[in-house]
Design an enzyme around this catalytic site. Sequence first.
Site, PDB file in Angstrom:
ATOM      1  NE  ARG A  30     -16.058  13.277   8.356  1.00  0.00           N
ATOM      2  CZ  ARG A  30     -16.874  12.666   9.130  1.00  0.00           C
ATOM      3  NH1 ARG A  30     -18.053  13.213   9.184  1.00  0.00           N
ATOM      4  NH2 ARG A  30     -16.821  12.054  10.059  1.00  0.00           N
ATOM      5  NE  ARG A  31     -14.257  19.027   1.239  1.00  0.00           N
ATOM      6  CZ  ARG A  31     -12.599  19.022   0.924  1.00  0.00           C
ATOM      7  NH1 ARG A  31     -12.220  18.615  -0.328  1.00  0.00           N
ATOM      8  NH2 ARG A  31     -11.948  19.711   1.742  1.00  0.00           N
ATOM      9  NE  ARG A  51     -17.129   0.631  11.267  1.00  0.00           N
ATOM     10  CZ  ARG A  51     -16.108   0.762  12.373  1.00  0.00           C
ATOM     11  NH1 ARG A  51     -16.254   2.100  13.209  1.00  0.00           N
ATOM     12  NH2 ARG A  51     -15.133  -0.078  12.924  1.00  0.00           N
ATOM     13  CD  GLN A  53     -10.415   6.535   8.318  1.00  0.00           C
ATOM     14  OE1 GLN A  53     -11.547   6.968   8.609  1.00  0.00           O
ATOM     15  NE2 GLN A  53      -9.171   6.551   8.925  1.00  0.00           N
ATOM     16  CB  VAL A  54     -12.769   3.604  11.316  1.00  0.00           C
ATOM     17  CG1 VAL A  54     -12.649   2.891  12.423  1.00  0.00           C
ATOM     18  CG2 VAL A  54     -13.258   4.795  11.191  1.00  0.00           C
ATOM     19  CE1 TYR A  59      -7.239  -6.753  12.338  1.00  0.00           C
ATOM     20  CE2 TYR A  59      -8.935  -5.363  12.093  1.00  0.00           C
ATOM     21  CZ  TYR A  59      -8.543  -6.604  12.385  1.00  0.00           C
ATOM     22  OH  TYR A  59      -9.278  -7.470  12.736  1.00  0.00           O
ATOM     23  NE  ARG A 104     -17.392  -6.049   6.397  1.00  0.00           N
ATOM     24  CZ  ARG A 104     -18.529  -6.756   6.445  1.00  0.00           C
ATOM     25  NH1 ARG A 104     -19.194  -7.039   5.520  1.00  0.00           N
ATOM     26  NH2 ARG A 104     -18.787  -7.222   7.566  1.00  0.00           N
TER      27      ARG A 104
END
Length: 145
Positions: A30-31, A51, A53-54, A59, A104
Amino acid sequence: MLDQIHWLAAVTVLGVLEQAYFFLQVIYARRLFGISPPKISGPPEFERIFRAQVNSSEYFPIFLAILWQAGLFFHQGLAAALGLLYLCARYCYFMGYKASSSERLAPIYFSAGVLWILIAVSALGILHFFLSHYVGLNVLQLLTA
């Protein structure tokens, strides 16, 4: 009692630390990209980190529940080893997704496979408990006889 759960507790702490690391990666992203909350969109590099991280957070409760069930009802060592495999796969998933969305895939499939094994081991352990405790049928004795 503690000697029956210490490995599960250690893997749980590692999992929590891994989640914290993923959260920090989103804060840093974000920074880096100038994206203030509550925004969740931005450059593809940020969106992949967000995504990853979410998805990992979604899970995590499932992982914790079946880790502990497998450890308590089946075998602590096996559950802890599978838990470590899962956490390693999740880390590889996060780092792969951070680099490219296509990187991923292999780690997510592997971590899903580990979750299914943990679910199977949990179910077998709980089934064995119910059969031996309520029906008086010890499947392990029948198999070794």
